[in-house]
Every structure is written in structure tokens, then in C-alpha cells.
Design a protein around this motif. Structure first.
Motif, PDB file in Angstrom:
ATOM      1  N   THR A   1       0.846  -1.200   0.000  1.00 22.75           N
ATOM      2  CA  THR A   1       0.000   0.000   0.000  1.00 22.75           C
ATOM      3  C   THR A   1       0.876   1.243   0.000  1.00 22.75           C
ATOM      4  OG1 THR A   1      -1.675  -1.196   1.235  1.00 22.75           O
ATOM      5  CG2 THR A   1      -1.850   1.191   1.241  1.00 22.75           C
ATOM      6  N   ASN A   2       1.953   1.204   0.755  1.00 22.99           N
ATOM      7  CA  ASN A   2       2.857   2.351   0.838  1.00 22.99           C
ATOM      8  C   ASN A   2       3.495   2.654  -0.520  1.00 22.99           C
ATOM      9  OD1 ASN A   2       4.105   4.414   2.390  1.00 22.99           O
ATOM     10  ND2 ASN A   2       5.994   3.220   2.408  1.00 22.99           N
ATOM     11  N   ILE A   3       3.872   1.631  -1.261  1.00 20.02           N
ATOM     12  CA  ILE A   3       4.445   1.819  -2.603  1.00 20.02           C
ATOM     13  C   ILE A   3       3.406   2.500  -3.503  1.00 20.02           C
ATOM     14  CG2 ILE A   3       5.275   0.610  -4.669  1.00 20.02           C
ATOM     15  CD1 ILE A   3       7.304  -0.135  -2.708  1.00 20.02           C
ATOM     16  N   CYS A   4       2.167   2.039  -3.442  1.00 23.53           N
ATOM     17  CA  CYS A   4       1.102   2.643  -4.259  1.00 23.53           C
ATOM     18  C   CYS A   4       0.901   4.104  -3.891  1.00 23.53           C
ATOM     19  CB  CYS A   4      -0.199   1.857  -4.112  1.00 23.53           C
ATOM     20  SG  CYS A   4      -0.138   0.217  -4.858  1.00 23.53           S
ATOM     21  N   LYS A   5       0.923   4.408  -2.612  1.00 23.55           N
ATOM     22  CA  LYS A   5       0.771   5.797  -2.177  1.00 23.55           C
ATOM     23  C   LYS A   5       1.926   6.655  -2.681  1.00 23.55           C
ATOM     24  CE  LYS A   5      -1.890   4.842   1.994  1.00 23.55           C
ATOM     25  NZ  LYS A   5      -1.873   4.820   3.470  1.00 23.55           N
ATOM     26  N   LYS A   6       3.152   6.117  -2.610  1.00 25.92           N
ATOM     27  CA  LYS A   6       4.309   6.865  -3.100  1.00 25.92           C
ATOM     28  C   LYS A   6       4.193   7.109  -4.599  1.00 25.92           C
ATOM     29  CE  LYS A   6       7.677   5.488   0.366  1.00 25.92           C
ATOM     30  NZ  LYS A   6       8.954   4.795   0.635  1.00 25.92           N
ATOM     31  N   TYR A   7       3.692   6.121  -5.324  1.00 23.53           N
ATOM     32  CA  TYR A   7       3.516   6.293  -6.766  1.00 23.53           C
ATOM     33  C   TYR A   7       2.471   7.369  -7.055  1.00 23.53           C
ATOM     34  CZ  TYR A   7       2.277   5.595 -11.598  1.00 23.53           C
ATOM     35  OH  TYR A   7       1.996   5.816 -12.925  1.00 23.53           O
ATOM     36  N   LEU A   8       1.382   7.364  -6.317  1.00 21.03           N
ATOM     37  CA  LEU A   8       0.340   8.371  -6.527  1.00 21.03           C
ATOM     38  C   LEU A   8       0.872   9.768  -6.230  1.00 21.03           C
ATOM     39  CD1 LEU A   8      -2.727   6.454  -5.084  1.00 21.03           C
ATOM     40  CD2 LEU A   8      -2.091   6.770  -7.476  1.00 21.03           C
ATOM     41  N   LEU A   9       1.698   9.886  -5.191  1.00 24.64           N
ATOM     42  CA  LEU A   9       2.336  11.178  -4.906  1.00 24.64           C
ATOM     43  C   LEU A   9       3.268  11.575  -6.046  1.00 24.64           C
ATOM     44  CD1 LEU A   9       3.149  10.843  -1.100  1.00 24.64           C
ATOM     45  CD2 LEU A   9       1.528  12.414  -2.171  1.00 24.64           C
ATOM     46  N   HIS A  10       3.990  10.610  -6.571  1.00 18.64           N
ATOM     47  CA  HIS A  10       4.872  10.834  -7.712  1.00 18.64           C
ATOM     48  C   HIS A  10       4.066  11.385  -8.894  1.00 18.64           C
ATOM     49  CE1 HIS A  10       7.930   9.971 -10.758  1.00 18.64           C
ATOM     50  NE2 HIS A  10       7.022   9.267 -11.409  1.00 18.64           N
ATOM     51  N   CYS A  11       2.923  10.788  -9.179  1.00 23.30           N
ATOM     52  CA  CYS A  11       2.061  11.255 -10.278  1.00 23.30           C
ATOM     53  C   CYS A  11       1.558  12.671 -10.023  1.00 23.30           C
ATOM     54  CB  CYS A  11       0.865  10.318 -10.457  1.00 23.30           C
ATOM     55  SG  CYS A  11       1.302   8.712 -11.141  1.00 23.30           S
ATOM     56  N   GLN A  12       1.157  12.951  -8.799  1.00 30.60           N
ATOM     57  CA  GLN A  12       0.667  14.289  -8.470  1.00 30.60           C
ATOM     58  C   GLN A  12       1.765  15.325  -8.679  1.00 30.60           C
ATOM     59  OE1 GLN A  12      -0.734  13.631  -4.465  1.00 30.60           O
ATOM     60  NE2 GLN A  12      -2.863  13.525  -5.150  1.00 30.60           N
TER      61      GLN A  12
ATOM     62  N   LEU B   1       4.273  15.121 -10.776  1.00 33.20           N
ATOM     63  CA  LEU B   1       4.490  15.299 -12.211  1.00 33.20           C
ATOM     64  C   LEU B   1       3.434  16.198 -12.826  1.00 33.20           C
ATOM     65  CD1 LEU B   1       5.550  11.745 -13.426  1.00 33.20           C
ATOM     66  CD2 LEU B   1       6.971  13.786 -13.237  1.00 33.20           C
ATOM     67  N   VAL B   2       2.190  16.027 -12.401  1.00 35.66           N
ATOM     68  CA  VAL B   2       1.103  16.861 -12.922  1.00 35.66           C
ATOM     69  C   VAL B   2       1.321  18.315 -12.517  1.00 35.66           C
ATOM     70  CG1 VAL B   2      -1.362  17.354 -12.723  1.00 35.66           C
ATOM     71  CG2 VAL B   2      -0.590  15.009 -13.041  1.00 35.66           C
ATOM     72  N   ASN B   3       1.820  18.523 -11.304  1.00 40.67           N
ATOM     73  CA  ASN B   3       2.016  19.882 -10.802  1.00 40.67           C
ATOM     74  C   ASN B   3       3.335  20.501 -11.263  1.00 40.67           C
ATOM     75  OD1 ASN B   3      -0.430  19.897  -9.432  1.00 40.67           O
ATOM     76  ND2 ASN B   3       0.453  18.903  -7.653  1.00 40.67           N
ATOM     77  N   ASN B   4       4.187  19.725 -11.946  1.00 41.16           N
ATOM     78  CA  ASN B   4       5.483  20.213 -12.393  1.00 41.16           C
ATOM     79  C   ASN B   4       5.533  20.173 -13.922  1.00 41.16           C
ATOM     80  OD1 ASN B   4       8.119  20.794 -12.917  1.00 41.16           O
ATOM     81  ND2 ASN B   4       8.978  19.020 -11.866  1.00 41.16           N
ATOM     82  N   PRO B   5       5.384  21.322 -14.574  1.00 41.96           N
ATOM     83  CA  PRO B   5       5.354  21.333 -16.035  1.00 41.96           C
ATOM     84  C   PRO B   5       6.638  20.787 -16.662  1.00 41.96           C
ATOM     85  CG  PRO B   5       5.000  23.549 -15.143  1.00 41.96           C
ATOM     86  CD  PRO B   5       5.241  22.635 -13.988  1.00 41.96           C
ATOM     87  N   ALA B   6       7.743  20.805 -15.927  1.00 43.27           N
ATOM     88  CA  ALA B   6       9.017  20.314 -16.454  1.00 43.27           C
ATOM     89  C   ALA B   6       9.217  18.831 -16.147  1.00 43.27           C
ATOM     90  CB  ALA B   6      10.168  21.119 -15.868  1.00 43.27           C
TER      91      ALA B   6
ATOM     92  N   ALA C   1      -1.922  12.071 -17.404  1.00 43.75           N
ATOM     93  CA  ALA C   1      -3.202  12.710 -17.684  1.00 43.75           C
ATOM     94  C   ALA C   1      -3.921  13.043 -16.384  1.00 43.75           C
ATOM     95  CB  ALA C   1      -4.065  11.789 -18.538  1.00 43.75           C
ATOM     96  N   THR C   2      -4.639  14.137 -16.393  1.00 39.09           N
ATOM     97  CA  THR C   2      -5.388  14.552 -15.220  1.00 39.09           C
ATOM     98  C   THR C   2      -6.302  13.423 -14.753  1.00 39.09           C
ATOM     99  OG1 THR C   2      -5.388  16.809 -16.032  1.00 39.09           O
ATOM    100  CG2 THR C   2      -6.978  16.273 -14.323  1.00 39.09           C
ATOM    101  N   GLY C   3      -6.216  13.110 -13.479  1.00 34.57           N
ATOM    102  CA  GLY C   3      -7.074  12.076 -12.921  1.00 34.57           C
ATOM    103  C   GLY C   3      -6.536  10.668 -13.105  1.00 34.57           C
TER     104      GLY C   3
END
Length: 90
Positions: A51-62, A64-69, A75-77
């Protein structure tokens, strides 16, 4: 079991259920990004995904979405869809 096998099983099941090719491709992209993340973090087996790995991945995705570079664009969502797919696969 290597991560790529349950991902392929999941995609095969969606194709068998006659989901649209667009939906299957979206799932493939999302799960491919997760598989890449796992590989970059030396997580190769399904048994090592927590579960912790999945949470870290979701944070990673967030981030990336918030960092244009950021590297690849998520994709959003898609991090929400990815979370649901992880639950289905695991």
C-alpha cells in the motif's frame, strides 16, 4: 511473480470483456507508467508492492502533474484511475 504478468492478464481480461481499444490502451498506458516507476525503484515482483508503494507512486504522479518540467505527463485524474486499477490487480 513479475509485475508484467498480472498487468498482461488484466489487459487480456479487459479485451476478452470487449472493452473499447481506447479504454484498453488507457489502462495499458497507466499500468505501464506504474511498471516503469516500480522498475526505477527496483520493485520487480507483485509480492513487493505494498500500500505504501502505491501511495508513493500516486504522490509521484501528483508531483508530475504539478510540475510542467516533469518527465512524462500523467493525464489529469490518471493517478485516481491507477489507484483503482492497482486494487483490481492486487
Amino acid at each position: 511473480m513479475l509485475i508484467k504478468f498480472p498487468i498482461q492478464d488484466f489487459l487480456d481480461d479487459k479485451e476478452f470483456k470487449n472493452l473499447s481499444s481506447t479504454t484498453i490502451q488507457a489502462c495499458k498506458n497507466i499500468l505501464g507508467q506504474f511498471q516503469q516507476y516500480c522498475s526505477e525503484n527496483e520493485i520487480l515482483n507483485v509480492q513487493d508492492i505494498t500500500t505504501n508503494i502505491c501511495k508513493k507512486y500516486l504522490l509521484h504522479c501528483q508531483r508530475l502533474v504539478n510540475n510542467p518540467a516533469g518527465g512524462y505527463v500523467v493525464a489529469t485524474g490518471s493517478f485516481t484511475r491507477a489507484a483503482l486499477l492497482f486494487i483490481i490487480i492486487l
